[in-house]
Design an enzyme around this catalytic site. Sequence first.
Site, PDB file in Angstrom:
ATOM      1  N   PHE A 160      49.142  42.563  27.760  1.00  0.00           N
ATOM      2  CA  PHE A 160      49.868  41.321  28.012  1.00  0.00           C
ATOM      3  C   PHE A 160      49.501  40.659  29.329  1.00  0.00           C
ATOM      4  O   PHE A 160      49.613  39.444  29.480  1.00  0.00           O
ATOM      5  CB  PHE A 160      51.384  41.586  28.018  1.00  0.00           C
ATOM      6  N   GLU A 262      39.211  50.145  29.263  1.00  0.00           N
ATOM      7  CA  GLU A 262      39.621  49.728  30.600  1.00  0.00           C
ATOM      8  C   GLU A 262      41.117  50.006  30.674  1.00  0.00           C
ATOM      9  O   GLU A 262      41.927  49.258  30.154  1.00  0.00           O
ATOM     10  CB  GLU A 262      39.306  48.251  30.823  1.00  0.00           C
ATOM     11  N   CYS A 296      46.192  45.820  36.518  1.00  0.00           N
ATOM     12  CA  CYS A 296      45.628  47.168  36.596  1.00  0.00           C
ATOM     13  C   CYS A 296      44.991  47.408  37.952  1.00  0.00           C
ATOM     14  O   CYS A 296      44.796  48.556  38.355  1.00  0.00           O
ATOM     15  CB  CYS A 296      44.624  47.397  35.468  1.00  0.00           C
ATOM     16  N   ALA A 470      38.801  40.469  41.051  1.00  0.00           N
ATOM     17  CA  ALA A 470      37.380  40.648  40.741  1.00  0.00           C
ATOM     18  C   ALA A 470      36.766  39.348  40.214  1.00  0.00           C
ATOM     19  O   ALA A 470      37.419  38.567  39.538  1.00  0.00           O
ATOM     20  CB  ALA A 470      37.208  41.761  39.714  1.00  0.00           C
TER      21      ALA A 470
END
Length: 519
Positions: A160, A262, A296, A470
């Site tokens: 999500f 991932e 994450c 990133a």
Amino acid sequence: MPLSTVASLGLDDEPRLVLKPSAQDLAAGRFFQVQNPATLETLAGVRLDDAGALDRTIERSRAAFLAWREVPAPVRGQIIREIGESFRAHKVALGRLVSIETGKVLSEGEGEVQEAIDIAEFAAGLSRTIGGPTIPSERAKVRIFEQWHPLGPIGVITAFNFPAAVWAWNAMIAAVCGDTVLWKPSLAAPITACAMNRLATAVATRHGHPALFSLVIGTDDQIGERLIADRRLPLISATGSCRMGRRVASVVGARLGRTLLELGGNNAAIVEPSADLDLALKSVVFAAVGTAGQRCTTTRRLFVHESIADDFVQRLVAAYRTITIGNPVDSGVLVGPLINRRAVESFDAAISQARAQGATLLTGGKRCVPLGTLAGVGGAQGPLPGHFVEPAILRCPGSDLPIAREETFAPILYVFTYRDLEDAIARNNSVDQGLSSAIFTDSVRASERFLSASGSDCGLAYVNLGTSGAEIGGAFGGEKDTGGGRESGSDSWKAYMRRQTCSVSHAATLALAQGIRFG
């Protein structure tokens, strides 16, 4: 959901969505109710697919692959570039939709859509460079070379917290490699998936490839388990928890398929005495509380040198107390809600465990009811009933805290002190996950030590930058329980293709390797 957003994205006639589902449809399990996590208003009912729908979708994707793989890669690249331009044209509406559905602030919502635009541009350029080396042969008049072929229909499972970008990382690269893409989004953010898939499919359809991108929305038992077990999908790319990744790996591995995983991160930042503390402070705050700690790559553990710890932590606490919490579509808001009630309960439980294990709560750590826009843009102002918490900082005793070894998907920052860099690096590496890491220092020696083979064991390592944020040009992913997969830039395209080593002889006689003679 604001009608202007629905209409601008063409979702007013989307067959998967019902803006006002009936109680009977919801009770019968035909629709999943999607809520705005800030206001708890119902955004839409999303029609759930069943096993039959999944089977038909996979078969259409497989058939489409047979034609798409024959399209020259540079031509595929032009179609992907056009898809990126469609995302650009709808960036503001898509970014607002991401904010409404997931609780990200507007700048982060639009930033995520920009990632989708950027990866489409990257993929378009990649379409003219995919290839392998020519290898010297020990045999006369023999040429050896490598080439890469499309793999097949690719299954993509997303979480999500990045409902647009992570699919785009996979889909744009896979498509330019010659694969078709079947997407199972999180049930917490299916409306964004409908919008992204609809825009991409509209472009692909104009070029004669209507099944290049497919979407299946459903529960794990009805859709997820069947999808990962289906041999027609040679690769499953999955983003989510470590628990989910283990299940995907075991099922796909049992059928000898490929996985690109991932998974979770328990990321740390190290602040050295030589660091620019103003820079470190801003970087740590954004990385720790951005997306309400639901990335994450969120910074969850902070190691501050003992000589500067008291001052730096005091400044950190002061900065946290200036953070504006509220409806993410309101101007000036820096932190929106958690995604659902379970996330709030996990936050509460982690705070309680940390305190029971000896940590001191310095700020935050409570549920809150901020003021903000109640229903859509221009709505009434008042207390927001959503899933809001105050980002927490906990000062931890000693060198370890059991709860800090677990990833809690919420804005909790565990602060430790350290005496020497070797100890800090060892503690950075001491958790099961290995996604992102950072060091703040003006010492070349310290930064190079951190980046050495015996330094950070994470897939992402930053110097004087936070653990999140990133760019698409570098390969994204991590080691250990993070899964080992790599998405987005660099040579991540190789995951979506099959390698073939070719040997071609133009000799008049049989040429054998290793000096073998026959005949």
